[in-house]
Scaffold this motif. Sequence first.
Motif, PDB file in Angstrom:
ATOM      1  N   ALA A  34       0.810  -1.220   0.000  1.00  0.00           N
ATOM      2  CA  ALA A  34       0.000   0.000   0.000  1.00  0.00           C
ATOM      3  C   ALA A  34       0.844   1.272   0.000  1.00  0.00           C
ATOM      4  O   ALA A  34       0.300   2.375  -0.040  1.00  0.00           O
ATOM      5  N   THR A  35       2.171   1.134   0.027  1.00  0.00           N
ATOM      6  CA  THR A  35       3.061   2.286   0.149  1.00  0.00           C
ATOM      7  C   THR A  35       3.383   2.889  -1.213  1.00  0.00           C
ATOM      8  O   THR A  35       3.613   2.171  -2.185  1.00  0.00           O
ATOM      9  N   THR A  36       3.400   4.212  -1.259  1.00  0.00           N
ATOM     10  CA  THR A  36       3.845   4.936  -2.449  1.00  0.00           C
ATOM     11  C   THR A  36       4.880   5.970  -2.013  1.00  0.00           C
ATOM     12  O   THR A  36       4.905   6.394  -0.860  1.00  0.00           O
ATOM     13  N   GLY A  37       5.752   6.359  -2.939  1.00  0.00           N
ATOM     14  CA  GLY A  37       6.725   7.391  -2.610  1.00  0.00           C
ATOM     15  C   GLY A  37       8.108   7.059  -3.136  1.00  0.00           C
ATOM     16  O   GLY A  37       8.270   6.275  -4.076  1.00  0.00           O
ATOM     17  N   ASP A  38       9.121   7.675  -2.521  1.00  0.00           N
ATOM     18  CA  ASP A  38      10.510   7.559  -2.958  1.00  0.00           C
ATOM     19  C   ASP A  38      11.203   6.471  -2.144  1.00  0.00           C
ATOM     20  O   ASP A  38      11.562   6.676  -0.984  1.00  0.00           O
ATOM     21  N   PHE A  39      11.432   5.323  -2.746  1.00  0.00           N
ATOM     22  CA  PHE A  39      12.009   4.193  -2.019  1.00  0.00           C
ATOM     23  C   PHE A  39      13.482   4.401  -1.693  1.00  0.00           C
ATOM     24  O   PHE A  39      14.021   3.708  -0.829  1.00  0.00           O
ATOM     25  N   ASP A  40      14.134   5.320  -2.354  1.00  0.00           N
ATOM     26  CA  ASP A  40      15.521   5.634  -2.000  1.00  0.00           C
ATOM     27  C   ASP A  40      15.609   6.459  -0.732  1.00  0.00           C
ATOM     28  O   ASP A  40      16.693   6.676  -0.202  1.00  0.00           O
ATOM     29  N   GLU A  41      14.457   6.923  -0.233  1.00  0.00           N
ATOM     30  CA  GLU A  41      14.422   7.661   1.026  1.00  0.00           C
ATOM     31  C   GLU A  41      13.821   6.828   2.155  1.00  0.00           C
ATOM     32  O   GLU A  41      13.746   7.285   3.288  1.00  0.00           O
ATOM     33  N   MET A  42      13.387   5.598   1.852  1.00  0.00           N
ATOM     34  CA  MET A  42      12.686   4.787   2.841  1.00  0.00           C
ATOM     35  C   MET A  42      13.608   3.804   3.545  1.00  0.00           C
ATOM     36  O   MET A  42      14.691   3.474   3.072  1.00  0.00           O
ATOM     37  N   CYS A  43      13.142   3.345   4.681  1.00  0.00           N
ATOM     38  CA  CYS A  43      13.828   2.322   5.452  1.00  0.00           C
ATOM     39  C   CYS A  43      13.508   0.950   4.851  1.00  0.00           C
ATOM     40  O   CYS A  43      12.349   0.535   4.836  1.00  0.00           O
ATOM     41  N   LEU A  44      14.531   0.266   4.360  1.00  0.00           N
ATOM     42  CA  LEU A  44      14.356  -1.047   3.736  1.00  0.00           C
ATOM     43  C   LEU A  44      15.136  -2.057   4.564  1.00  0.00           C
ATOM     44  O   LEU A  44      16.281  -2.399   4.267  1.00  0.00           O
ATOM     45  N   ALA A  45      14.535  -2.517   5.642  1.00  0.00           N
ATOM     46  CA  ALA A  45      15.214  -3.422   6.570  1.00  0.00           C
ATOM     47  C   ALA A  45      15.613  -4.716   5.871  1.00  0.00           C
ATOM     48  O   ALA A  45      14.852  -5.278   5.076  1.00  0.00           O
ATOM     49  N   ALA A  46      16.824  -5.190   6.167  1.00  0.00           N
ATOM     50  CA  ALA A  46      17.309  -6.453   5.605  1.00  0.00           C
ATOM     51  C   ALA A  46      18.562  -6.874   6.349  1.00  0.00           C
ATOM     52  O   ALA A  46      19.381  -6.037   6.742  1.00  0.00           O
ATOM     53  N   GLY A  47      18.700  -8.177   6.546  1.00  0.00           N
ATOM     54  CA  GLY A  47      19.902  -8.716   7.163  1.00  0.00           C
ATOM     55  C   GLY A  47      20.923  -9.117   6.115  1.00  0.00           C
ATOM     56  O   GLY A  47      20.669  -9.054   4.908  1.00  0.00           O
ATOM     57  N   THR A  48      22.079  -9.554   6.585  1.00  0.00           N
ATOM     58  CA  THR A  48      23.120  -9.985   5.647  1.00  0.00           C
ATOM     59  C   THR A  48      22.692 -11.207   4.849  1.00  0.00           C
ATOM     60  O   THR A  48      23.299 -11.526   3.824  1.00  0.00           O
ATOM     61  N   SER A  49      21.635 -11.884   5.288  1.00  0.00           N
ATOM     62  CA  SER A  49      21.122 -13.027   4.533  1.00  0.00           C
ATOM     63  C   SER A  49      20.646 -12.628   3.148  1.00  0.00           C
ATOM     64  O   SER A  49      20.522 -13.484   2.262  1.00  0.00           O
ATOM     65  N   ALA A  50      20.401 -11.329   2.927  1.00  0.00           N
ATOM     66  CA  ALA A  50      19.991 -10.858   1.599  1.00  0.00           C
ATOM     67  C   ALA A  50      21.006 -11.254   0.537  1.00  0.00           C
ATOM     68  O   ALA A  50      20.663 -11.454  -0.636  1.00  0.00           O
ATOM     69  N   GLU A  51      22.270 -11.368   0.945  1.00  0.00           N
ATOM     70  CA  GLU A  51      23.329 -11.737  -0.006  1.00  0.00           C
ATOM     71  C   GLU A  51      23.094 -13.113  -0.614  1.00  0.00           C
ATOM     72  O   GLU A  51      23.566 -13.396  -1.715  1.00  0.00           O
ATOM     73  N   ALA A  52      22.363 -13.973   0.111  1.00  0.00           N
ATOM     74  CA  ALA A  52      22.139 -15.345  -0.353  1.00  0.00           C
ATOM     75  C   ALA A  52      20.769 -15.549  -0.977  1.00  0.00           C
ATOM     76  O   ALA A  52      20.425 -16.668  -1.361  1.00  0.00           O
ATOM     77  N   ILE A  53      19.969 -14.484  -1.083  1.00  0.00           N
ATOM     78  CA  ILE A  53      18.620 -14.592  -1.642  1.00  0.00           C
ATOM     79  C   ILE A  53      18.654 -14.136  -3.092  1.00  0.00           C
ATOM     80  O   ILE A  53      18.967 -12.977  -3.374  1.00  0.00           O
ATOM     81  N   ASP A  54      18.362 -15.027  -4.025  1.00  0.00           N
ATOM     82  CA  ASP A  54      18.459 -14.667  -5.435  1.00  0.00           C
ATOM     83  C   ASP A  54      17.140 -14.767  -6.186  1.00  0.00           C
ATOM     84  O   ASP A  54      17.094 -14.585  -7.396  1.00  0.00           O
ATOM     85  N   ARG A  55      16.042 -15.038  -5.460  1.00  0.00           N
ATOM     86  CA  ARG A  55      14.746 -15.109  -6.126  1.00  0.00           C
ATOM     87  C   ARG A  55      13.647 -15.057  -5.071  1.00  0.00           C
ATOM     88  O   ARG A  55      13.883 -15.351  -3.893  1.00  0.00           O
ATOM     89  N   VAL A  56      12.457 -14.690  -5.505  1.00  0.00           N
ATOM     90  CA  VAL A  56      11.282 -14.704  -4.637  1.00  0.00           C
ATOM     91  C   VAL A  56      10.648 -16.085  -4.725  1.00  0.00           C
ATOM     92  O   VAL A  56      10.326 -16.559  -5.816  1.00  0.00           O
ATOM     93  N   GLU A  57      10.490 -16.728  -3.577  1.00  0.00           N
ATOM     94  CA  GLU A  57       9.898 -18.059  -3.526  1.00  0.00           C
ATOM     95  C   GLU A  57       8.664 -18.039  -2.620  1.00  0.00           C
ATOM     96  O   GLU A  57       8.433 -17.066  -1.901  1.00  0.00           O
ATOM     97  N   THR A  58       7.904 -19.117  -2.646  1.00  0.00           N
ATOM     98  CA  THR A  58       6.772 -19.212  -1.732  1.00  0.00           C
ATOM     99  C   THR A  58       7.280 -19.564  -0.337  1.00  0.00           C
ATOM    100  O   THR A  58       8.384 -20.103  -0.168  1.00  0.00           O
ATOM    101  N   ALA A  59       6.457 -19.297   0.659  1.00  0.00           N
ATOM    102  CA  ALA A  59       6.820 -19.654   2.029  1.00  0.00           C
ATOM    103  C   ALA A  59       7.027 -21.164   2.153  1.00  0.00           C
ATOM    104  O   ALA A  59       7.926 -21.618   2.872  1.00  0.00           O
ATOM    105  N   ALA A  60       6.204 -21.930   1.466  1.00  0.00           N
ATOM    106  CA  ALA A  60       6.333 -23.390   1.531  1.00  0.00           C
ATOM    107  C   ALA A  60       7.683 -23.850   0.996  1.00  0.00           C
ATOM    108  O   ALA A  60       8.317 -24.749   1.569  1.00  0.00           O
ATOM    109  N   GLU A  61       8.127 -23.263  -0.102  1.00  0.00           N
ATOM    110  CA  GLU A  61       9.429 -23.633  -0.670  1.00  0.00           C
ATOM    111  C   GLU A  61      10.563 -23.309   0.297  1.00  0.00           C
ATOM    112  O   GLU A  61      11.518 -24.088   0.452  1.00  0.00           O
ATOM    113  N   ILE A  62      10.452 -22.164   0.959  1.00  0.00           N
ATOM    114  CA  ILE A  62      11.489 -21.770   1.913  1.00  0.00           C
ATOM    115  C   ILE A  62      11.524 -22.727   3.096  1.00  0.00           C
ATOM    116  O   ILE A  62      12.591 -23.180   3.521  1.00  0.00           O
TER     117      ILE A  62
END
Length: 224
Positions: free
Chosen positions: A187-215
């Motif tokens: 539901a969010t609109t605006g400038d994403f380069d100004e927003m807080c985009l929380a993420a851990g170092t695990s982002a380095e190992a995520i290369d695709r969007v999967e379903t929760a079941a697959e994860i």
Amino acid sequence: WDAPEPGWLASLAGAGIRTWLTVTSVDEARRAVAAGADALVVQGVEAGGHNRSGEPLARLIPRVAAVAGDLHVVAAGGIANAATARSAFALGADAVCLGTRFVACAESPAHPEWKRRIVAAGTGSTVVTRAFGPEWPDAPMRVLRNRAVERASRGEPPPSPAPIGRTTLLGRSVEMPPCSSLLPTEATTGDFDEMCLAAGTSAEAIDRVETAAEIVREIASAVD
């Protein structure tokens, strides 16, 4: 982030509610055990979002496990796949907690741009900053690097007091002030380069969007 009063946990226990407390040091783990926690979630410096840990998860797990007694130890921070889960189990964790990996899953209400940036992240794409938080001032967070983060690292203020976007909070449409720690949803609109985009170092190992079941199936394979 202070430890809860022992009486609070006793009241919850009396109502049949189990309490898991997040700890970021051995001292915090000892206090949580003394307070009557039912399990300890050990948060390493790698974890995304609000994070005051100063130590790597691999160093914390065995030390917290040594004081946890019979309590379950849940590892959080930098875990994204079966390999990282196995490492946590080998160090003494009984379970693992994934945040960033599920932010980027198909069912997550996170904004598609936030998910895209997690998938695109590489080594060094996240950093701990105090840049965000008129809603929670001066709280360290691990986030994806963007314009707002880089500007804050130089000690520069936001260029304008104007809202950076708009989102829905508790069913109401609200403006997001500069450096808002509100996380972007669908539901969010605006400038994403100004927003807080929380993420851990695990982002380095995520290369695709999967379903929760697959994860879940992949992580479960770590204990097969």
